[in-house]
Design a protein around this motif. Structure first.
Motif, short mmCIF file in Angstrom:
data_model
loop_
_atom_site.label_atom_id
_atom_site.label_comp_id
_atom_site.label_asym_id
_atom_site.label_seq_id
_atom_site.Cartn_x
_atom_site.Cartn_y
_atom_site.Cartn_z
N ASN A 1 1.17 3.56 -3.65
CA ASN A 1 0.73 5.08 -3.42
C ASN A 1 1.97 5.99 -3.85
O ASN A 1 1.82 6.93 -4.80
N GLU A 2 2.78 5.78 -3.29
CA GLU A 2 4.18 6.74 -3.41
C GLU A 2 4.50 6.63 -5.01
O GLU A 2 4.81 7.67 -5.55
N GLU A 8 1.03 -1.38 0.06
CA GLU A 8 -0.06 0.14 -0.06
C GLU A 8 0.80 1.37 -0.15
O GLU A 8 0.67 2.28 -0.66
N GLN A 9 1.80 1.36 0.79
CA GLN A 9 2.85 2.54 0.85
C GLN A 9 3.82 2.57 -0.44
O GLN A 9 3.65 3.82 -0.92
N ASP A 10 4.07 1.59 -0.83
CA ASP A 10 4.86 1.66 -2.06
C ASP A 10 3.94 2.11 -3.25
O ASP A 10 4.68 2.66 -3.94
#
Length: 568
Positions: A88-89, A84-86
């Motif tokens: 979106n970034e 999720e973090q990777d």
């Protein structure tokens, strides 16, 4: 030419001369070169070194400039392993406006709608607003569903995407974030709008994910039918599902060639699903050709297609003994010659002995056979003479110099006792040399393991080098006995196709009985032929069921009280 007017007098009172004729304005003369300076000429190597240094500096400047232009003033993002973090970034850095949401996959459909919202709406009986409708149908919005192996967000095991188009920019994002998922094992794509070009980009990502073994690509027809690229010789996928992709006979030909040819074959694919497509008898024949020399595929599903009796005959022919074509026979001979030359180079003496014992007399001359037999007899004679001398010494020691007339009568008994004594003494002597018995056993196990490690690569043999049978001037291979599950439900097979499968399964049954030392059954364990164009009262189908049900590992005989279900 016209003459110029006389000009005014010069300031210092001197009169101007006669007027000159007009000429067109000429170009300015080149600058006057000054005298060359004294330059000391250096060596050729010094100049080359200076040019190299200048070139390296220019390359470094270019790389730095490219790095600055690629990063747009920002440092390169290092993926953390949290999808999720990777995701979106990377999407924000790629300039994507609409970023799909990354959620954990719900196990049941009842959890799709929150109970509080549904209860309040039902109680108040208020017409649903737009926000409520969007929240209820959020399942159909573009999103990435994940399954975690543990509660840790870094343990993403499977990824599901359905119903939204994956473009090139999105594939670029996946190429960076998917390799960072160490536990990723499966990717499921359904109606994602891939093209032949974008499929190549997806295939380029797969080798960077070492644990990714399952790929599902369904509801995604391709114009050029590039599905065969997923199961090429260099593919690492073990499970591939290609349902509902409008795969026809032309695509089936490419898939069959990807399974195996004379020069190459897929060695990693375990299961292949081609159901709900448009494969006819011609396409089934192409897939059967791919199964001839493929020894890795275990499960094949061709359900819900258009396969008739001709396609069933081709598939049944591969399961039983089949004759090699001329090109296959030529390739088999070439492989046999290569194998023989390799064995000669490794151990020439052993190869000579193996030649004399394995080759038929028609291929080896009588003189060579006689020589080899004489050499063997001389070796065996020398071996027999050596123990006789030792036995004589033992007899002399035990008798103490006196044998008399009873010596020759007791000789055979003494020989047998000496042999038994040798057998009994050999093990403790070895133990005394090696040390304790447990250590010697461990060493023997290690040596056996090393031998097995050496033998294992030779066991993976080209199917053309399998033990063949010669009949009527043809070479017959035993057939594909690696495939254990074949699904042909909902096709167009009639009684004729059933007879072909019955003959193939009877041959496999005989082969499994002959190989009594093998573990378990050999060949097909499950054959699904239900919902085809033959009556349920067919005797051939009943015989086939009687033959296959005991082989099916999932079959459990029902109790007599229970009613028997309809056969599948």
């Amino acid at each position: 030419p016209p003459r110029r007017r006389p000009g005014p007098a010069l300031p210092w009172g001197r009169a101007r001369g006669p007027a000159r004729p007009w000429r067109p304005q000429a170009e300015p003369p080149p600058p006057r070169l000054s005298a060359p300076k004294s330059v000391t000429m250096g060596k050729k190597g010094d100049r080359g070194a200076k040019d190299k240094v200048a070139g390296v500096n220019l390359e470094e400047e270019g790389k730095n400039a490219a790095k600055r232009t690629d990063q747009h003033g920002e440092e390169e993002y290092q993926c953390t392993g949290v999808l999720e973090q990777d995701f979106n970034e990377l999407c924000s850095r790629a300039g994507l406006n609409k970023i799909p949401k990354v959620t954990v996959r719900l196990q049941s459909a009842s959890n799709l709608f929150p109970p509080e919202e549904s209860d309040t709406v039902a109680e108040k009986e208020v017409p649903a607003s737009l926000t409520q409708i969007q929240s209820k149908y959020a399942y159909f919005q573009p999103c990435i569903q994940t399954e975690l192996e543990h509660e840790d967000p870094k343990s993403t095991r499977e990824i599901f995407m359905r119903g939204w188009k994956i473009e090139e920019k999105m594939l670029g994002v996946f190429s960076k974030c998917l390799p960072a998922l160490a536990n990723l094992q499966a990717v499921h794509l359904w109606k994602v709008g891939l093209t032949d070009l974008s499929l190549l980009s997806l295939i380029a990502i797969l080798p960077n994910c070492p644990n990714l073994k399952t790929l599902t690509l369904e509801g995604n027809p391709l114009a050029e039918g590039s599905f065969y690229r997923l199961i090429g010789e260099e593919s690492t996928l073990a499970h591939v599902s290609l349902r509902n992709n409008n795969i026809g006979d032309a695509d089936a030909m490419l898939i069959g060639q990807a399974l195996s040819t004379l020069k190459s074959s897929n060695k990693s694919l375990v299961s292949l699903t081609l159901s709900f497509n448009h494969i006819s008898d011609l396409g089934a024949g192409y897939i059967a050709e791919g199964l001839r020399l493929n020894r890795s595929l275990l499960c094949l599903s061709l359900a819900h297609n258009q396969i008739g009796d001709q396609g069933a005959l081709k598939l049944a022919e591969v399961l039983g003994p089949f004759a090699l074509t001329h090109t296959e026979v030529v390739e088999r001979r070439r492989l046999l010659l290569e194998k023989e030359s390799q064995e000669r180079s490794r151990s020439p003496l052993r190869h000579a002995d193996a030649k004399s014992s394995e080759r038929p007399s028609s291929l080896v001359s009588n003189t060579t056979i006689d020589k080899l037999q004489a050499a063997k007899q001389s070796k065996s004679g020398s071996k027999k003479k050596e123990p006789s001398k030792k036995e004589e010494k033992a007899q002399a020691g035990t008798a103490g110099g006196g044998g008399g007339a009873g010596g020759p009568a007791l000789a055979p008994a003494k020989k047998e006792d000496a042999k038994q004594a040798k057998k009994m003494v050999s093990t403790p002597e070895q133990k005394g040399v090696r040390g304790k018995g447990t250590k010697s056993g461990a060493k023997e196990k290690r040596s056996l393991l090393l031998e097995l490690e050496v033998i294992e690569p030779t066991e993976i043999v080209n199917p053309l080098l399998e033990q063949a049978e010669h009949r009527d001037g043809k070479v017959f291979l035993p057939g594909n006995r690696v495939l254990i599950n074949l699904n042909l439900t909902w096709n167009q097979i009639t009684e004729q196709g059933l007879k072909a499968f019955l003959a193939a399964m009877e041959s496999q049954q005989q082969a499994s009985k002959a190989a009594a030392g093998a573990k378990g059954q050999i060949g097909l364990l499950r054959l699904s032929l239900g919902k085809n164009r033959f009556p349920l009262e067919s005797r051939t189908f009943a015989k086939l069921q009687e033959l296959m049900l005991p082989r099916d590992p999932t079959y459990r005989p029902k109790a007599p009280d229970e009613e028997p279900a309809a056969p599948s």
